[in-house]
Write a protein that holds these residues in place. Structure first.
Motif, PDB file in Angstrom:
ATOM      1  N   ARG A  12      -7.324  66.202  66.063  1.00  0.00           N
ATOM      2  CA  ARG A  12      -6.475  65.032  66.096  1.00  0.00           C
ATOM      3  C   ARG A  12      -6.188  64.545  64.661  1.00  0.00           C
ATOM      4  O   ARG A  12      -6.662  65.160  63.672  1.00  0.00           O
TER       5      ARG A  12
ATOM      6  N   SER B 254     -14.290  60.097  59.171  1.00  0.00           N
ATOM      7  CA  SER B 254     -15.799  60.049  59.437  1.00  0.00           C
ATOM      8  C   SER B 254     -16.552  60.922  58.791  1.00  0.00           C
ATOM      9  O   SER B 254     -16.016  62.021  58.634  1.00  0.00           O
TER      10      SER B 254
ATOM     11  N   SER C 186     -18.994  62.381  60.228  1.00  0.00           N
ATOM     12  CA  SER C 186     -19.229  63.535  61.100  1.00  0.00           C
ATOM     13  C   SER C 186     -18.073  64.466  61.752  1.00  0.00           C
ATOM     14  O   SER C 186     -18.393  65.049  62.207  1.00  0.00           O
ATOM     15  N   ASP C 187     -16.915  64.066  61.187  1.00  0.00           N
ATOM     16  CA  ASP C 187     -15.745  64.487  61.395  1.00  0.00           C
ATOM     17  C   ASP C 187     -15.718  66.018  60.646  1.00  0.00           C
ATOM     18  O   ASP C 187     -16.372  66.239  59.619  1.00  0.00           O
TER      19      ASP C 187
ATOM     20  N   THR D   8     -19.178  69.363  58.268  1.00  0.00           N
ATOM     21  CA  THR D   8     -18.737  68.018  58.357  1.00  0.00           C
ATOM     22  C   THR D   8     -18.168  67.554  57.023  1.00  0.00           C
ATOM     23  O   THR D   8     -18.455  68.031  55.973  1.00  0.00           O
TER      24      THR D   8
ATOM     25  N   ASP E  48     -11.768  67.678  63.958  1.00  0.00           N
ATOM     26  CA  ASP E  48     -12.611  68.002  65.188  1.00  0.00           C
ATOM     27  C   ASP E  48     -13.800  66.973  65.049  1.00  0.00           C
ATOM     28  O   ASP E  48     -14.317  66.709  64.093  1.00  0.00           O
ATOM     29  N   ASP E  49     -14.162  66.474  66.265  1.00  0.00           N
ATOM     30  CA  ASP E  49     -15.386  65.458  66.166  1.00  0.00           C
ATOM     31  C   ASP E  49     -16.637  66.296  65.931  1.00  0.00           C
ATOM     32  O   ASP E  49     -16.529  67.305  66.424  1.00  0.00           O
TER      33      ASP E  49
END
Length: 109
Positions: free
Chosen positions: A14, A22, A24-25, A71, A107-108
């Motif tokens: 995304r 964030s 954690s991305d 991350t 990506d998450d």
């Protein structure tokens, strides 16, 4: 850098203009973007269709770690081992601008 594009580029990845990245991305270069060394300039460059971006050392180091595995928090930690101080918020702001330009996807975590 001003945001110029919005939207999702593919399933699972995304772009989020105007929203901070964030910790954690997991950032990665977009499929149409390539990080490479330019012998003429003796610098790392970011190649996009119709655009060449000459990077400073810190920017190149950040983008080299944008492989979809690290991350944002891990990128900041790794840069902290290379440099004395690495402001977490500046790394996230830099990545946010690149996401807005659709040069980096998230990506998450």
């Amino acid at each position: 850098m001003n945001p110029t594009h919005t939207g999702t580029t593919r399933t699972g990845a995304r772009t989020r203009p105007g929203v901070e990245v964030s910790a954690s991305d997991r950032p990665r270069l977009a499929p149409h973007v390539r990080l490479t060394f330019c012998r003429t300039r003796q610098r790392q460059i970011l190649l996009n269709p119709e655009t060449v971006v000459v990077l400073n050392d810190t920017g190149a180091d950040i983008l080299a770690l944008c492989d979809g595995r690290h991350t944002v928090a891990q990128i900041v930690t790794e840069l902290g081992t290379r440099y004395q101080t690495v402001p977490d918020d500046e790394v996230r702001q830099y990545l946010t601008r690149l996401v807005a330009r659709r040069w980096v996807e998230l990506d998450d975590g």
